[in-house]
Every structure is written in structure tokens, then in C-alpha cells.
Design an enzyme around this catalytic site. Structure first.
Site, short mmCIF file in Angstrom:
data_model
loop_
_atom_site.label_atom_id
_atom_site.label_comp_id
_atom_site.label_asym_id
_atom_site.label_seq_id
_atom_site.Cartn_x
_atom_site.Cartn_y
_atom_site.Cartn_z
N ASP A 31 0.86 -1.20 0.00
CA ASP A 31 0.00 0.00 0.00
C ASP A 31 0.89 1.24 0.00
OD1 ASP A 31 -3.25 0.42 1.08
OD2 ASP A 31 -1.90 2.15 0.96
N LYS A 32 0.46 2.25 -0.77
CA LYS A 32 1.22 3.51 -0.84
C LYS A 32 0.97 4.38 0.39
CE LYS A 32 1.68 7.43 -4.06
NZ LYS A 32 1.09 8.06 -5.25
N ALA A 80 -5.89 -1.62 -4.71
CA ALA A 80 -5.28 -0.29 -4.68
C ALA A 80 -5.90 0.60 -5.75
CB ALA A 80 -3.78 -0.40 -4.90
N THR A 123 -15.74 -2.11 -10.14
CA THR A 123 -16.91 -1.45 -9.56
C THR A 123 -18.09 -1.45 -10.54
OG1 THR A 123 -17.76 0.73 -8.93
CG2 THR A 123 -15.82 0.73 -10.33
N ASP A 124 -19.29 -1.38 -9.99
CA ASP A 124 -20.48 -1.29 -10.86
C ASP A 124 -20.53 0.05 -11.60
OD1 ASP A 124 -21.14 0.40 -8.74
OD2 ASP A 124 -23.04 -0.57 -8.26
N GLU A 125 -19.71 1.02 -11.15
CA GLU A 125 -19.75 2.34 -11.82
C GLU A 125 -19.27 2.27 -13.26
OE1 GLU A 125 -18.60 5.82 -9.76
OE2 GLU A 125 -19.28 5.08 -7.82
N SER A 152 -14.73 6.46 -12.72
CA SER A 152 -15.26 5.24 -13.35
C SER A 152 -14.58 4.97 -14.69
CB SER A 152 -16.78 5.31 -13.49
OG SER A 152 -17.19 6.45 -14.19
N ALA A 153 -14.18 6.06 -15.40
CA ALA A 153 -13.46 5.85 -16.67
C ALA A 153 -12.13 5.16 -16.41
CB ALA A 153 -13.26 7.19 -17.37
N LYS A 155 -11.42 3.16 -13.88
CA LYS A 155 -11.67 1.77 -13.48
C LYS A 155 -12.03 0.92 -14.70
CE LYS A 155 -11.75 0.22 -9.80
NZ LYS A 155 -10.65 -0.43 -9.03
P1 NAD Z 1 -10.02 3.26 -0.27
O1 NAD Z 1 -9.86 4.59 -0.92
O2 NAD Z 1 -10.60 3.17 1.07
O3 NAD Z 1 -8.61 2.52 -0.21
C1 NAD Z 1 -7.70 2.54 -1.27
C2 NAD Z 1 -6.34 2.05 -0.76
O4 NAD Z 1 -5.43 2.01 -1.88
C3 NAD Z 1 -5.71 2.95 0.30
O5 NAD Z 1 -5.15 2.18 1.34
C4 NAD Z 1 -4.60 3.67 -0.47
O6 NAD Z 1 -3.50 4.05 0.34
C5 NAD Z 1 -4.21 2.63 -1.49
N1 NAD Z 1 -3.59 3.20 -2.69
C6 NAD Z 1 -4.04 4.27 -3.42
N2 NAD Z 1 -3.19 4.51 -4.43
C7 NAD Z 1 -2.20 3.58 -4.35
C8 NAD Z 1 -1.05 3.30 -5.13
N3 NAD Z 1 -0.73 4.06 -6.19
N4 NAD Z 1 -0.25 2.26 -4.78
C9 NAD Z 1 -0.57 1.50 -3.70
N5 NAD Z 1 -1.63 1.74 -2.92
C10 NAD Z 1 -2.45 2.75 -3.25
O7 NAD Z 1 -10.84 2.40 -1.33
P2 NAD Z 1 -11.94 1.25 -1.08
O8 NAD Z 1 -13.26 1.87 -0.93
O9 NAD Z 1 -11.43 0.32 -0.07
O10 NAD Z 1 -11.90 0.55 -2.52
C11 NAD Z 1 -11.00 -0.51 -2.79
C12 NAD Z 1 -11.21 -0.99 -4.21
O11 NAD Z 1 -12.55 -1.43 -4.38
C13 NAD Z 1 -11.01 0.10 -5.27
O12 NAD Z 1 -10.35 -0.48 -6.37
C14 NAD Z 1 -12.42 0.54 -5.63
O13 NAD Z 1 -12.46 0.98 -6.97
C15 NAD Z 1 -13.16 -0.76 -5.47
N6 NAD Z 1 -14.60 -0.66 -5.11
C16 NAD Z 1 -14.99 0.10 -4.05
C17 NAD Z 1 -16.34 0.13 -3.68
C18 NAD Z 1 -16.83 0.94 -2.51
O14 NAD Z 1 -18.03 1.04 -2.29
N7 NAD Z 1 -15.95 1.52 -1.69
C19 NAD Z 1 -17.27 -0.61 -4.41
C20 NAD Z 1 -16.84 -1.37 -5.51
C21 NAD Z 1 -15.49 -1.39 -5.83
O1 DAU Z 2 -20.78 1.82 -6.67
C1 DAU Z 2 -19.49 1.55 -6.23
C2 DAU Z 2 -18.78 2.83 -5.89
O2 DAU Z 2 -19.37 3.32 -4.70
C3 DAU Z 2 -17.28 2.66 -5.73
O3 DAU Z 2 -16.72 2.26 -6.96
C4 DAU Z 2 -16.63 3.95 -5.25
O4 DAU Z 2 -15.25 3.74 -4.97
C5 DAU Z 2 -17.32 4.39 -3.97
O5 DAU Z 2 -16.79 5.62 -3.54
C6 DAU Z 2 -18.83 4.52 -4.20
O6 DAU Z 2 -19.12 5.61 -5.11
P1 DAU Z 2 -20.35 6.63 -4.86
O7 DAU Z 2 -20.08 7.86 -5.58
O8 DAU Z 2 -21.65 5.95 -5.07
O9 DAU Z 2 -20.18 6.82 -3.23
P2 DAU Z 2 -20.23 8.12 -2.29
O10 DAU Z 2 -20.21 7.60 -0.90
O11 DAU Z 2 -19.24 9.13 -2.69
O12 DAU Z 2 -21.68 8.69 -2.59
C7 DAU Z 2 -22.84 7.90 -2.45
C8 DAU Z 2 -24.03 8.76 -2.88
O13 DAU Z 2 -24.21 9.81 -1.92
C9 DAU Z 2 -23.82 9.46 -4.22
O14 DAU Z 2 -25.06 9.51 -4.90
C10 DAU Z 2 -23.40 10.87 -3.85
C11 DAU Z 2 -24.11 11.11 -2.53
N1 DAU Z 2 -23.40 11.99 -1.57
C12 DAU Z 2 -22.11 11.71 -1.26
C13 DAU Z 2 -21.41 12.50 -0.36
C14 DAU Z 2 -19.96 12.20 -0.04
C15 DAU Z 2 -24.07 13.06 -0.97
O15 DAU Z 2 -25.27 13.29 -1.23
N2 DAU Z 2 -23.38 13.85 -0.08
C16 DAU Z 2 -22.07 13.61 0.23
O16 DAU Z 2 -21.49 14.40 1.03
#
Ligand code: NAD
Ligand code: DAU
Length: 337
Positions: A31-32, A80, A123-125, A152-153, A155
Site C-alpha cells: 500500500d502507498k 489499490a 466497480t459497478d460504476e 469510473s473511466a 476503473k
Molecule cells: P479506499 O480509498 O478506502 O482505499 C484505497 C487504498 O489504496 C488505500 O489504502 C490507499 O492508500 C491505497 N492506494 C491508493 N493509491 C495507491 C497506489 N498508487 N499504490 C498503492 N496503494 C495505493 O478504497 P476502497 O473503498 O477500499 O476501494 C478498494 C477498491 O474497491 C477500489 O479499487 C475501488 O475501486 C473498489 N470498489 C470500491 C467500492 C466501494 O463502495 N468503496 C465498491 C466497488 C469497488
Molecule cells: O458503486 C461503487 C462505488 O461506490 C465505488 O466504486 C466507489 O469507490 C465508492 O466511492 C462509491 O461511489 P459513490 O459515488 O456511489 O459513493 P459516495 O459515498 O461518494 O456517494 C454515495 C451517494 O451519496 C452518491 O449519490 C453521492 C451522494 N453523496 C455523497 C457524499 C460524499 C451526498 O449526497 N453527499 C455527500 O457528502
């Protein structure tokens, strides 16, 4: 097993899950430690003989090759990424560096040193969004990629690279595309932890637009279980959608959090909408269910209560984050909104 991004939200939950399920596995976390990575999250693993942490950037070819050469991982799970949509709208460049170029470096390392499996956490995005007035529509693995944000682009680009490396070089690759996760250790810039933190501080709860956007929420452990299953029994070259048919409007989530914390809904503040804001995400998980027997086990009512309780019990974890660099981001993002 090499787990990249393991100091983030889903990666850390995955490390805990895999260590519980397969205590014999040797786990290496790379992890970075960007703003989103927190080594404190991995405290309970740091002294474990089955666990090792290396700080490195997945886009740093020299560092990654060195790690593959010395550690010889069999399985790579790539979490990551730069993961926050709003940040990608502010500054897309780092999203391309990490999410696209970083993935390419990992894939090249896999080719050079040989591996049993590379799994890309997507991701579903990548499917874009669905209209609110067509509740009959869902994302399947065959839905065309149609992205909205720089996040999303990037990913989707990484997914296409994975497909290309699988077809061209025969790399043993699987991809999963999951819906929105929630649970412990989620960075407080994302909807659920941000609203919990703000509500607890009696601060405004910034809802984008009218709050009618729909997300399909899945408890993080159910996502981890699905990836574990794909690693064990998934077919190389296959894409698996992961989601639990749990669609909720943002506004309803925020109201639920207010109620659970005993805070007034008057804290809700409607702010300017996110640019290019996706309306609705909804996964059809039929394929992973039929092929691998996966089903989510955590009901939203239970998962959200457990999550809120976790944030109440672990204030130190997120308050430290909020007190630091994140504060400047918050001011930039919400100051004039
Ligand atoms: P997060 O932002 O919480 O964690 C990302 C981690 O990656 C961090 O620990 C960060 O330090 C590390 N990182 C970032 N850039 C790096 C690099 N260049 N080299 C090494 N490490 C690096 O993200 P998350 O929500 O845990 O998401 C993890 C994965 O799952 C992502 O690929 C995201 O696209 C995918 N995903 C997330 C969700 C969601 O709802 N959070 C849903 C579907 C898919
Ligand atoms: O669907 C999977 C994705 O879900 C992952 O790929 C992404 O990494 C993850 O961040 C998440 O993306 P979203 O954009 O859906 O999540 P976020 O929590 O940023 O926002 C969820 C919804 O809430 C979205 O419609 C925007 C809205 N929102 C978000 C924030 C941060 C608000 O209304 N107010 C806010 O302050």
C-alpha cells in the site's frame, strides 16, 4: 497472497476476512498509504507471522518488480485505487496514474514473474447509471461499459487492460464489479461515514441535489466473501457482478442515520449536485449466485446498525483522520457548495 490497497477500507476488511478463513495463508499487503490508507487499521495484523506490510506505489515499476522477485506471490488481489468520485472530478490525473498505469504495472509484473491468479477489484460504476423510472433494469456482466466520472473511466480502462492481458498473454485473470460497500474502516469522505461523523458533531449533513439518487448497498464482508469464492472457484477470464439487491435513496440513508443517532433531520442541508451525478446503480447478481453459489448474508438493517455502532465505538480511528489533512479537503469540497 499479495493484497494491494490493503490499508484502505475494503482491502483491510479483506485481510481480516482471509486471515480468519485461511489462517495458513501468507498475506503480503502492498500500500502507498495515500490519504485514504491508514496503517493503524492493520494494527492487529502487524506482528502476525503470517502477515507482512510493504509501503509501495503500484505504479512504481521498479518497486513492484522487486517485490514480485523477492516475495514471489501466487495470487494478487488488486484493491489499490483512488476511489472517491468527487476527488476524481477535482483532479483526474492521479486516478489515471494509480488506477490505469498502476494496474498495468501489476499486470506486467504478473507476466514477468508468473502467478496463479490476478484478481481485479472493479466497480459497478463502469456500467454508468440506470434511470429511476425503470426499476426493471439491472447491470449484468453483459451491460456495455458506459462511464460517467474520471474515476469510473479509469476503473473501466483498468478492466479493459485486464481483459486484454488475459486474451493476449493468457494471464489467469478474474474481475469482480461490486456495488456500494459499507461497514467498518470506511474513510469519512464517503456518504455513510461522513453523515455519521457530521451528525455526531451536530454539523450540517450535505445531501447532493435532491438526494434521490439510488445506490445498491452491500455489507463489506459480503464483498470479501465473494472475492474469496472467485479466487477459489471462479473461471479465468470471467467477470462477476457482486450486489445484494439493496437499493436505497441517499436521502433515506441520511434520515435513517439521523434516527439511529437521535439527531434532528433539520441537520440535512441540500447542496449543489455532483457534476455528472449517476442516478441509479443496481446489480443483477444472478451469475455469481448460479456459478459460485454466492449470496449476501448480512441484511441491511443489521449491517447499518453494526456500522453505526462501530463508528460510535471507534471514534479515535476516524476523529484522527478528520483532524488532519482531510479537513482542508472538506473545506475545499463543501466550503462554497
Ligand atoms: P479506499 O480509498 O478506502 O482505499 C484505497 C487504498 O489504496 C488505500 O489504502 C490507499 O492508500 C491505497 N492506494 C491508493 N493509491 C495507491 C497506489 N498508487 N499504490 C498503492 N496503494 C495505493 O478504497 P476502497 O473503498 O477500499 O476501494 C478498494 C477498491 O474497491 C477500489 O479499487 C475501488 O475501486 C473498489 N470498489 C470500491 C467500492 C466501494 O463502495 N468503496 C465498491 C466497488 C469497488
Ligand atoms: O458503486 C461503487 C462505488 O461506490 C465505488 O466504486 C466507489 O469507490 C465508492 O466511492 C462509491 O461511489 P459513490 O459515488 O456511489 O459513493 P459516495 O459515498 O461518494 O456517494 C454515495 C451517494 O451519496 C452518491 O449519490 C453521492 C451522494 N453523496 C455523497 C457524499 C460524499 C451526498 O449526497 N453527499 C455527500 O457528502
Amino acid at each position: 497472497m499479495l493484497i494491494t490497497g490493503g490499508a484502505g477500507f475494503i482491502g483491510s476488511n479483506f485481510i481480516f476476512y482471509i486471515h480468519r478463513k485461511h489462517p495458513d495463508y501468507n498475506l503480503l499487503c502492498l500500500d502507498k498509504l495515500t490519504y485514504a490508507g491508514n496503517l493503524a487499521t492493520l494494527d492487529s495484523m502487524i506482528n502476525n507471522k503470517k502477515f507482512k506490510f510493504i509501503r509501495a506505489d503500484i505504479a512504481n515499476r521498479t518497486a513492484v518488480y522487486e517485490i514480485f522477485k523477492t516475495e514471489k506471490p501466487d495470487v494478487i488481489v488488486n484493491f489499490a485505487a483512488e476511489s472517491h468520485v468527487d476527488r476524481s472530478i477535482e483532479n483526474p490525473a492521479v486516478f489515471l496514474e494509480t488506477n490505469v498505469m498502476g494496474t498495468q504495472v501489476l499486470l506486467d509484473a504478473c507476466r514477468k514473474y508468473g502467478i496463479q491468479r490476478y484478481h481485479q477489484v472493479s466497480t459497478d460504476e463502469v456500467y454508468g447509471d440506470l434511470p429511476l423510472d425503470r426499476p426493471d433494469l439491472f447491470f449484468t456482466e453483459k451491460t456495455p461499459l458506459h462511464t460517467s466520472s474520471p474515476y469510473s473511466a479509469s476503473k473501466a480502462s483498468a478492466d479493459l487492460l485486464c481483459n486484454a492481458y488475459q486474451r493476449t498473454y493468457g494471464l489467469p485473470i478474474t474481475i469482480s464489479r461490486c456495488s456500494n460497500n459499507y461497514g467498518p474502516y470506511q474513510f469519512p469522505e464517503k456518504l455513510i461515514p461522513l453523515m455519521i461523523a457530521n451528525a455526531l458533531a451536530d454539523q450540517p449533513l450535505p445531501v447532493y441535489g435532491e438526494g434521490l439518487n439510488v445506490r445498491d448497498w452491500l455489507y463489506v464482508e459480503d464483498h470479501c466473501a465473494a472475492i474469496d469464492l472467485i479466487l477459489e472457484r471462479g473461471k479465468e477470464g470471467e467477470v462477476y457482478n457482486i450486489g445484494g439487491h439493496n437499493e436505497m435513496r441517499n436521502i433515506d440513508i441520511v434520515k435513517l442515520i439521523c434516527k439511529a443517532l437521535g439527531k434532528p433531520e433539520s441537520l440535512i442541508t441540500y447542496v449543489a449536485d455532483r457534476k455528472g451525478h449517476d442516478m441509479r446503480y443496481a446489480i443483477d447478481p444472478a451469475f455469481i449466485h448460479q456459478e459460485l453459489g454466492w449470496l449476501p448474508v448480512t441484511k441491511f438493517e443489521d449491517g447499518i446498525q453494526r456500522t453505526i455502532q462501530w463508528y460510535l465505538d471507534n471514534r479515535n480511528w476516524w476523529e484522527t483522520i478528520i483532524n488532519g489533512e482531510y479537513q482542508k479537503y472538506y473545506e475545499r469540497m463543501y466550503g462554497n457548495r
